[in-house]
Design a protein around this motif. Structure first.
Motif, PDB file in Angstrom:
ATOM      1  N   HIS A  22      45.910 -29.409  49.598  1.00  0.00           N
ATOM      2  CA  HIS A  22      46.159 -28.128  48.922  1.00  0.00           C
ATOM      3  C   HIS A  22      47.455 -27.492  49.433  1.00  0.00           C
ATOM      4  N   LEU A  23      47.635 -27.518  50.735  1.00  0.00           N
ATOM      5  CA  LEU A  23      48.840 -26.925  51.313  1.00  0.00           C
ATOM      6  C   LEU A  23      50.101 -27.649  50.811  1.00  0.00           C
ATOM      7  N   GLN A  24      50.056 -28.973  50.790  1.00  0.00           N
ATOM      8  CA  GLN A  24      51.200 -29.743  50.293  1.00  0.00           C
ATOM      9  C   GLN A  24      51.490 -29.402  48.834  1.00  0.00           C
ATOM     10  N   ALA A  25      50.435 -29.294  48.033  1.00  0.00           N
ATOM     11  CA  ALA A  25      50.601 -29.045  46.596  1.00  0.00           C
ATOM     12  C   ALA A  25      51.116 -27.641  46.296  1.00  0.00           C
ATOM     13  N   THR A  26      50.941 -26.715  47.236  1.00  0.00           N
ATOM     14  CA  THR A  26      51.339 -25.328  46.981  1.00  0.00           C
ATOM     15  C   THR A  26      52.586 -24.914  47.769  1.00  0.00           C
ATOM     16  N   GLY A  27      53.348 -25.893  48.268  1.00  0.00           N
ATOM     17  CA  GLY A  27      54.647 -25.593  48.856  1.00  0.00           C
ATOM     18  C   GLY A  27      54.697 -25.410  50.359  1.00  0.00           C
ATOM     19  N   TRP A  28      53.588 -25.604  51.047  1.00  0.00           N
ATOM     20  CA  TRP A  28      53.582 -25.500  52.502  1.00  0.00           C
ATOM     21  C   TRP A  28      54.183 -26.775  53.097  1.00  0.00           C
ATOM     22  N   HIS A  29      54.694 -26.667  54.335  1.00  0.00           N
ATOM     23  CA  HIS A  29      55.277 -27.815  55.020  1.00  0.00           C
ATOM     24  C   HIS A  29      54.702 -27.910  56.427  1.00  0.00           C
ATOM     25  N   GLU A  30      54.296 -29.124  56.792  1.00  0.00           N
ATOM     26  CA  GLU A  30      53.811 -29.340  58.155  1.00  0.00           C
ATOM     27  C   GLU A  30      55.015 -29.358  59.080  1.00  0.00           C
ATOM     28  N   THR A  31      54.932 -28.540  60.144  1.00  0.00           N
ATOM     29  CA  THR A  31      56.078 -28.439  61.059  1.00  0.00           C
ATOM     30  C   THR A  31      55.778 -28.985  62.448  1.00  0.00           C
ATOM     31  N   GLY A  32      54.538 -29.381  62.698  1.00  0.00           N
ATOM     32  CA  GLY A  32      54.238 -29.933  64.011  1.00  0.00           C
ATOM     33  C   GLY A  32      52.759 -30.182  64.207  1.00  0.00           C
ATOM     34  N   ARG A  33      52.465 -30.865  65.304  1.00  0.00           N
ATOM     35  CA  ARG A  33      51.090 -31.152  65.703  1.00  0.00           C
ATOM     36  C   ARG A  33      50.881 -30.592  67.106  1.00  0.00           C
ATOM     37  N   ILE A  34      49.623 -30.251  67.406  1.00  0.00           N
ATOM     38  CA  ILE A  34      49.312 -29.723  68.731  1.00  0.00           C
ATOM     39  C   ILE A  34      48.113 -30.456  69.323  1.00  0.00           C
ATOM     40  N   TYR A  35      48.032 -30.424  70.637  1.00  0.00           N
ATOM     41  CA  TYR A  35      46.896 -30.959  71.393  1.00  0.00           C
ATOM     42  C   TYR A  35      46.487 -32.358  70.954  1.00  0.00           C
ATOM     43  N   ASN A  36      47.405 -33.311  71.086  1.00  0.00           N
ATOM     44  CA  ASN A  36      47.122 -34.701  70.741  1.00  0.00           C
ATOM     45  C   ASN A  36      46.569 -34.853  69.332  1.00  0.00           C
ATOM     46  N   ASP A  37      47.214 -34.218  68.387  1.00  0.00           N
ATOM     47  CA  ASP A  37      46.852 -34.272  66.962  1.00  0.00           C
ATOM     48  C   ASP A  37      45.504 -33.633  66.640  1.00  0.00           C
ATOM     49  N   ALA A  38      45.073 -32.682  67.453  1.00  0.00           N
ATOM     50  CA  ALA A  38      43.830 -31.939  67.145  1.00  0.00           C
ATOM     51  C   ALA A  38      44.080 -30.918  66.044  1.00  0.00           C
ATOM     52  N   GLY A  39      45.342 -30.517  65.872  1.00  0.00           N
ATOM     53  CA  GLY A  39      45.671 -29.532  64.856  1.00  0.00           C
ATOM     54  C   GLY A  39      47.080 -29.727  64.335  1.00  0.00           C
ATOM     55  N   ALA A  40      47.313 -29.199  63.137  1.00  0.00           N
ATOM     56  CA  ALA A  40      48.637 -29.282  62.523  1.00  0.00           C
ATOM     57  C   ALA A  40      49.102 -27.868  62.193  1.00  0.00           C
ATOM     58  N   ILE A  41      50.376 -27.612  62.414  1.00  0.00           N
ATOM     59  CA  ILE A  41      50.966 -26.319  62.091  1.00  0.00           C
ATOM     60  C   ILE A  41      51.653 -26.450  60.733  1.00  0.00           C
ATOM     61  N   TRP A  42      51.293 -25.543  59.827  1.00  0.00           N
ATOM     62  CA  TRP A  42      51.864 -25.521  58.477  1.00  0.00           C
ATOM     63  C   TRP A  42      52.562 -24.190  58.262  1.00  0.00           C
ATOM     64  N   ARG A  43      53.733 -24.238  57.615  1.00  0.00           N
ATOM     65  CA  ARG A  43      54.478 -23.006  57.358  1.00  0.00           C
ATOM     66  C   ARG A  43      54.878 -22.929  55.892  1.00  0.00           C
ATOM     67  N   LEU A  44      54.968 -21.668  55.431  1.00  0.00           N
ATOM     68  CA  LEU A  44      55.420 -21.382  54.070  1.00  0.00           C
ATOM     69  C   LEU A  44      56.389 -20.222  54.138  1.00  0.00           C
ATOM     70  N   LYS A  45      57.562 -20.407  53.566  1.00  0.00           N
ATOM     71  CA  LYS A  45      58.556 -19.340  53.510  1.00  0.00           C
ATOM     72  C   LYS A  45      58.648 -18.876  52.069  1.00  0.00           C
ATOM     73  N   LYS A  46      58.325 -17.596  51.853  1.00  0.00           N
ATOM     74  CA  LYS A  46      58.437 -17.005  50.520  1.00  0.00           C
ATOM     75  C   LYS A  46      59.695 -16.150  50.490  1.00  0.00           C
ATOM     76  N   GLU A  47      60.355 -16.144  49.344  1.00  0.00           N
ATOM     77  CA  GLU A  47      61.599 -15.384  49.220  1.00  0.00           C
ATOM     78  C   GLU A  47      61.373 -13.890  49.412  1.00  0.00           C
ATOM     79  N   THR A  48      60.248 -13.391  48.943  1.00  0.00           N
ATOM     80  CA  THR A  48      60.000 -11.946  48.961  1.00  0.00           C
ATOM     81  C   THR A  48      59.209 -11.489  50.187  1.00  0.00           C
ATOM     82  N   ALA A  49      58.892 -12.389  51.075  1.00  0.00           N
ATOM     83  CA  ALA A  49      58.049 -12.002  52.214  1.00  0.00           C
ATOM     84  C   ALA A  49      58.436 -12.793  53.451  1.00  0.00           C
TER      85      ALA A  49
END
Length: 180
Positions: A22-49
């Motif tokens: 869902h995140l990939q389909a809606t414009g989010w980008h994975e920017t990193g992994r934490i704790y031996n791949d226990a979690g992924a950090i996803w970011r979204l930059k909106k022009e108006t926010a």
């Protein structure tokens, strides 16, 4: 009215692969992994926010898995301007002990030599009308035919599973007709 999902049993059923898709389909980008791949950090930059960030847990056995999924729903509610219930409905793939309350809209012809067949219910699943298919046999199948013919409401419990964007009720039990 805003509804916040806090039921940890429901939140624990969310598959991180569906959230990631869902995140990939809606414009989010994975920017990193934490704790031996226990979690992924996803970011979204909106022009108006400002930039939004989500920490997606990738392992169900994490102690705070449900809390992280709840945080994701809160963020997506703001970003997508949709209710948490609507968003969660897209992420649920199985829900044990789900209570079905609705109407029967279709009954297949019984299987030869057995008093059983496929039943299709229409009921609310996370505030959205959905068709749910299940297999009933013997007395429950007879009750389903009666409910269908007389347009009576039904009630039962089972394990709700999403298969290819369709819901199936596995292990149906306590099938009843009428106002329960």
């Amino acid at each position: 009215m805003k509804v916040t999902i806090k039921d940890s049993q429901i939140l624990k059923t969310v598959n991180p692969d569906l959230v990631q898709a869902h995140l990939q389909a809606t414009g989010w980008h994975e920017t990193g992994r934490i704790y031996n791949d226990a979690g992924a950090i996803w970011r979204l930059k909106k022009e108006t926010a400002d930039e939004y960030e989500i920490l997606l847990p990738l392992q169900h056995n994490l102690g705070d898995y449900a809390e992280r999924i709840s945080d994701i729903l809160k963020t997506l509610e703001i970003v997508e301007n949709r209710s948490q219930v609507e968003i969660l409905g897209e992420f649920i793939t199985n829900y044990p002990n789900f209570t079905v309350q609705g109407a029967i809209v279709q009954i297949t012809t019984p299987i030869i030599d057995k008093l059983s067949g496929e039943i299709t219910f229409l009921c609310a699943v996370f505030e959205k009308l959905q068709e749910i298919k299940t297999e009933l046999a013997d007395h429950d199948y007879i009750l389903a035919i009666k409910a269908y013919q007389e347009r009576l409401p039904i009630h039962c419990i089972g394990d709700l599973v999403k298969v290819d964007n369709h819901f199936v009720l596995k292990n149906p039990r306590n099938f009843q007709i009428g106002n329960v």
